[in-house]
Design a protein around this motif. Structure first.
Motif, PDB file in Angstrom:
ATOM      1  N   LEU A 197      28.920  13.649 -52.606  1.00  0.00           N
ATOM      2  CA  LEU A 197      29.916  14.427 -51.879  1.00  0.00           C
ATOM      3  C   LEU A 197      30.791  15.289 -52.780  1.00  0.00           C
ATOM      4  O   LEU A 197      31.111  16.428 -52.413  1.00  0.00           O
ATOM      5  CB  LEU A 197      30.793  13.495 -51.029  1.00  0.00           C
ATOM      6  CG  LEU A 197      30.126  12.927 -49.768  1.00  0.00           C
ATOM      7  CD1 LEU A 197      31.086  11.993 -49.047  1.00  0.00           C
ATOM      8  CD2 LEU A 197      29.694  14.042 -48.834  1.00  0.00           C
ATOM      9  N   PRO A 198      31.224  14.812 -53.964  1.00  0.00           N
ATOM     10  CA  PRO A 198      32.032  15.686 -54.822  1.00  0.00           C
ATOM     11  C   PRO A 198      31.270  16.959 -55.194  1.00  0.00           C
ATOM     12  O   PRO A 198      30.053  16.960 -55.347  1.00  0.00           O
ATOM     13  CB  PRO A 198      32.301  14.825 -56.060  1.00  0.00           C
ATOM     14  CG  PRO A 198      32.172  13.424 -55.582  1.00  0.00           C
ATOM     15  CD  PRO A 198      31.089  13.469 -54.545  1.00  0.00           C
ATOM     16  N   LEU A 199      32.024  18.037 -55.348  1.00  0.00           N
ATOM     17  CA  LEU A 199      31.426  19.341 -55.652  1.00  0.00           C
ATOM     18  C   LEU A 199      30.690  19.305 -56.987  1.00  0.00           C
ATOM     19  O   LEU A 199      31.209  18.816 -57.983  1.00  0.00           O
ATOM     20  CB  LEU A 199      32.532  20.390 -55.711  1.00  0.00           C
ATOM     21  CG  LEU A 199      32.125  21.849 -55.479  1.00  0.00           C
ATOM     22  CD1 LEU A 199      31.516  22.008 -54.097  1.00  0.00           C
ATOM     23  CD2 LEU A 199      33.351  22.735 -55.617  1.00  0.00           C
ATOM     24  N   GLY A 200      29.458  19.781 -56.989  1.00  0.00           N
ATOM     25  CA  GLY A 200      28.661  19.854 -58.206  1.00  0.00           C
ATOM     26  C   GLY A 200      27.775  21.081 -58.147  1.00  0.00           C
ATOM     27  O   GLY A 200      27.757  21.811 -57.140  1.00  0.00           O
ATOM     28  N   PRO A 201      27.019  21.351 -59.221  1.00  0.00           N
ATOM     29  CA  PRO A 201      26.169  22.551 -59.247  1.00  0.00           C
ATOM     30  C   PRO A 201      25.201  22.651 -58.074  1.00  0.00           C
ATOM     31  O   PRO A 201      25.015  23.732 -57.506  1.00  0.00           O
ATOM     32  CB  PRO A 201      25.430  22.422 -60.587  1.00  0.00           C
ATOM     33  CG  PRO A 201      26.342  21.598 -61.439  1.00  0.00           C
ATOM     34  CD  PRO A 201      26.992  20.625 -60.500  1.00  0.00           C
ATOM     35  N   GLN A 202      24.573  21.526 -57.716  1.00  0.00           N
ATOM     36  CA  GLN A 202      23.647  21.551 -56.580  1.00  0.00           C
ATOM     37  C   GLN A 202      24.369  21.935 -55.297  1.00  0.00           C
ATOM     38  O   GLN A 202      23.913  22.792 -54.537  1.00  0.00           O
ATOM     39  CB  GLN A 202      23.003  20.176 -56.401  1.00  0.00           C
ATOM     40  CG  GLN A 202      21.675  19.985 -57.101  1.00  0.00           C
ATOM     41  CD  GLN A 202      21.075  18.646 -56.719  1.00  0.00           C
ATOM     42  OE1 GLN A 202      21.752  17.625 -56.663  1.00  0.00           O
ATOM     43  NE2 GLN A 202      19.796  18.631 -56.475  1.00  0.00           N
ATOM     44  N   ASN A 203      25.498  21.274 -55.048  1.00  0.00           N
ATOM     45  CA  ASN A 203      26.252  21.546 -53.827  1.00  0.00           C
ATOM     46  C   ASN A 203      26.714  23.003 -53.763  1.00  0.00           C
ATOM     47  O   ASN A 203      26.689  23.633 -52.698  1.00  0.00           O
ATOM     48  CB  ASN A 203      27.469  20.622 -53.744  1.00  0.00           C
ATOM     49  CG  ASN A 203      27.083  19.193 -53.442  1.00  0.00           C
ATOM     50  OD1 ASN A 203      25.984  18.921 -52.959  1.00  0.00           O
ATOM     51  ND2 ASN A 203      27.968  18.269 -53.731  1.00  0.00           N
ATOM     52  N   VAL A 204      27.154  23.522 -54.897  1.00  0.00           N
ATOM     53  CA  VAL A 204      27.611  24.909 -54.953  1.00  0.00           C
ATOM     54  C   VAL A 204      26.470  25.863 -54.609  1.00  0.00           C
ATOM     55  O   VAL A 204      26.646  26.826 -53.843  1.00  0.00           O
ATOM     56  CB  VAL A 204      28.176  25.241 -56.343  1.00  0.00           C
ATOM     57  CG1 VAL A 204      28.457  26.729 -56.479  1.00  0.00           C
ATOM     58  CG2 VAL A 204      29.453  24.441 -56.606  1.00  0.00           C
ATOM     59  N   PHE A 205      25.297  25.603 -55.164  1.00  0.00           N
ATOM     60  CA  PHE A 205      24.153  26.484 -54.920  1.00  0.00           C
ATOM     61  C   PHE A 205      23.756  26.450 -53.443  1.00  0.00           C
ATOM     62  O   PHE A 205      23.527  27.499 -52.828  1.00  0.00           O
ATOM     63  CB  PHE A 205      22.971  26.066 -55.796  1.00  0.00           C
ATOM     64  CG  PHE A 205      21.874  27.083 -55.844  1.00  0.00           C
ATOM     65  CD1 PHE A 205      21.914  28.140 -56.745  1.00  0.00           C
ATOM     66  CD2 PHE A 205      20.796  27.003 -54.977  1.00  0.00           C
ATOM     67  CE1 PHE A 205      20.911  29.094 -56.773  1.00  0.00           C
ATOM     68  CE2 PHE A 205      19.779  27.950 -54.999  1.00  0.00           C
ATOM     69  CZ  PHE A 205      19.839  28.999 -55.904  1.00  0.00           C
ATOM     70  N   VAL A 206      23.683  25.244 -52.881  1.00  0.00           N
ATOM     71  CA  VAL A 206      23.333  25.120 -51.463  1.00  0.00           C
ATOM     72  C   VAL A 206      24.376  25.820 -50.592  1.00  0.00           C
ATOM     73  O   VAL A 206      24.037  26.536 -49.646  1.00  0.00           O
ATOM     74  CB  VAL A 206      23.205  23.633 -51.065  1.00  0.00           C
ATOM     75  CG1 VAL A 206      22.995  23.494 -49.557  1.00  0.00           C
ATOM     76  CG2 VAL A 206      22.046  22.978 -51.798  1.00  0.00           C
ATOM     77  N   MET A 207      25.639  25.614 -50.920  1.00  0.00           N
ATOM     78  CA  MET A 207      26.717  26.232 -50.148  1.00  0.00           C
ATOM     79  C   MET A 207      26.645  27.757 -50.207  1.00  0.00           C
ATOM     80  O   MET A 207      26.778  28.435 -49.174  1.00  0.00           O
ATOM     81  CB  MET A 207      28.066  25.754 -50.664  1.00  0.00           C
ATOM     82  CG  MET A 207      29.259  26.292 -49.896  1.00  0.00           C
ATOM     83  SD  MET A 207      30.827  25.628 -50.490  1.00  0.00           S
ATOM     84  CE  MET A 207      30.867  26.320 -52.162  1.00  0.00           C
ATOM     85  N   ASN A 208      26.423  28.301 -51.389  1.00  0.00           N
ATOM     86  CA  ASN A 208      26.350  29.760 -51.530  1.00  0.00           C
ATOM     87  C   ASN A 208      25.177  30.345 -50.753  1.00  0.00           C
ATOM     88  O   ASN A 208      25.297  31.418 -50.140  1.00  0.00           O
ATOM     89  CB  ASN A 208      26.258  30.147 -52.998  1.00  0.00           C
ATOM     90  CG  ASN A 208      27.594  30.030 -53.707  1.00  0.00           C
ATOM     91  OD1 ASN A 208      28.644  30.107 -53.069  1.00  0.00           O
ATOM     92  ND2 ASN A 208      27.574  29.824 -55.008  1.00  0.00           N
ATOM     93  N   GLN A 209      24.035  29.657 -50.782  1.00  0.00           N
ATOM     94  CA  GLN A 209      22.890  30.156 -50.010  1.00  0.00           C
ATOM     95  C   GLN A 209      23.159  30.049 -48.518  1.00  0.00           C
ATOM     96  O   GLN A 209      22.696  30.880 -47.737  1.00  0.00           O
ATOM     97  CB  GLN A 209      21.620  29.377 -50.379  1.00  0.00           C
ATOM     98  CG  GLN A 209      21.120  29.621 -51.789  1.00  0.00           C
ATOM     99  CD  GLN A 209      20.930  31.092 -52.115  1.00  0.00           C
ATOM    100  OE1 GLN A 209      21.457  31.602 -53.096  1.00  0.00           O
ATOM    101  NE2 GLN A 209      20.177  31.781 -51.281  1.00  0.00           N
TER     102      GLN A 209
ATOM    103  N   LEU B 218      17.681  21.057 -64.791  1.00  0.00           N
ATOM    104  CA  LEU B 218      18.212  21.339 -66.125  1.00  0.00           C
ATOM    105  C   LEU B 218      19.670  20.902 -66.261  1.00  0.00           C
ATOM    106  O   LEU B 218      20.302  21.163 -67.280  1.00  0.00           O
ATOM    107  CB  LEU B 218      18.090  22.837 -66.442  1.00  0.00           C
ATOM    108  CG  LEU B 218      16.661  23.382 -66.495  1.00  0.00           C
ATOM    109  CD1 LEU B 218      16.669  24.871 -66.857  1.00  0.00           C
ATOM    110  CD2 LEU B 218      15.804  22.598 -67.485  1.00  0.00           C
ATOM    111  N   ASN B 219      20.184  20.248 -65.239  1.00  0.00           N
ATOM    112  CA  ASN B 219      21.546  19.723 -65.279  1.00  0.00           C
ATOM    113  C   ASN B 219      21.499  18.261 -65.729  1.00  0.00           C
ATOM    114  O   ASN B 219      21.138  17.380 -64.935  1.00  0.00           O
ATOM    115  CB  ASN B 219      22.188  19.840 -63.898  1.00  0.00           C
ATOM    116  CG  ASN B 219      23.550  19.177 -63.837  1.00  0.00           C
ATOM    117  OD1 ASN B 219      24.155  18.889 -64.878  1.00  0.00           O
ATOM    118  ND2 ASN B 219      24.029  18.918 -62.640  1.00  0.00           N
ATOM    119  N   PRO B 220      21.867  17.962 -66.972  1.00  0.00           N
ATOM    120  CA  PRO B 220      21.786  16.577 -67.458  1.00  0.00           C
ATOM    121  C   PRO B 220      22.665  15.610 -66.669  1.00  0.00           C
ATOM    122  O   PRO B 220      22.388  14.415 -66.637  1.00  0.00           O
ATOM    123  CB  PRO B 220      22.259  16.676 -68.918  1.00  0.00           C
ATOM    124  CG  PRO B 220      22.030  18.105 -69.290  1.00  0.00           C
ATOM    125  CD  PRO B 220      22.302  18.881 -68.030  1.00  0.00           C
TER     126      PRO B 220
END
Length: 204
Positions: A17-29, A121-123
């Motif tokens: 639930l916390p904002l992360g790179p995956q969530n940001v990408f999905v949200m932007n799309q 590629l996100n460790p």
């Protein structure tokens, strides 16, 4: 079985639930309404692979190698700092035009490759799936471990589709310059906060 399933679901939900790179990408799309359901599907599929790999063996592999764990930790710090910096640059740029960005001729494959890069590629994603979920899931008996994994991947899939659909629904309100600046500032702050937390743990 149900109790184990709910444990996996609750833990995975708390981590995703916390904002992360995956969530940001999905949200932007979702805001652009551009292949957002495809992106959500691929994010969910990626999480299924990573979560199952962590629970069914990957966690033990990562814990046995302190060097590998250190590389993943500091790689995550670097990635998050870079991602946060990009968000801040966008937020404070002179002009943001979300409509024109959405109308750019982005091919389906370019979006897919970008999503896979943000995920694989996100460790930091390996710390979530291998270190946390993998460590806890591997403690369950083999006959119920699959239920924990099922709960974890169910939460992941439900969240990504809900986020994509919600972002698409709210798209008219989230396309404004003020909304885009606010979102990017929030993303930058969260990315740097996670990076600081990772760095703190890495130095312990």
């Amino acid at each position: 079985m149900l109790a184990v399933f709910l444990q996996g679901f609750a833990l995975s939900a708390a981590m995703i639930l916390p904002l992360g790179p995956q969530n940001v990408f999905v949200m932007n799309q979702g805001i652009r309404r551009q292949y957002h359901l495809l992106v959500a599907s691929l994010c969910a599929l990626s999480d299924i692979v990573l979560i199952c790999a962590g629970i069914f063996g990957g966690s033990a592999l990562l814990h046995r190698s302190s060097l590998l764990l250190m590389l993943v930790t500091w790689g995550g710090v670097t990635f998050l700092l870079w991602y946060g910096w990009g968000a801040f640059r966008t937020a404070f740029s002179r002009h943001i035009d979300p409509v024109s960005v959405a109308e750019l001729a982005q091919s389906r494959w370019r979006i897919v490759v970008s999503m896979l890069a943000v995920t694989w590629l996100n460790p930091h994603v390996y710390l979530d799936t291998f270190v946390v979920l993998g460590s806890l899931g591997s403690q369950f008996a083999p006959e119920v471990r699959a239920w924990f994994a099922f709960g974890a991947v169910s939460a992941s899939a439900a969240w990504f589709f809900a986020l994509a659909l919600l972002a698409a629904w709210l798209s008219p309100y989230l396309k404004t310059q003020l909304a885009q600046r606010t979102i990017n500032i929030l993303v930058g702050l969260v990315m740097w906060a996670i990076a600081a937390q990772l760095a703190w743990h890495g130095m312990q």
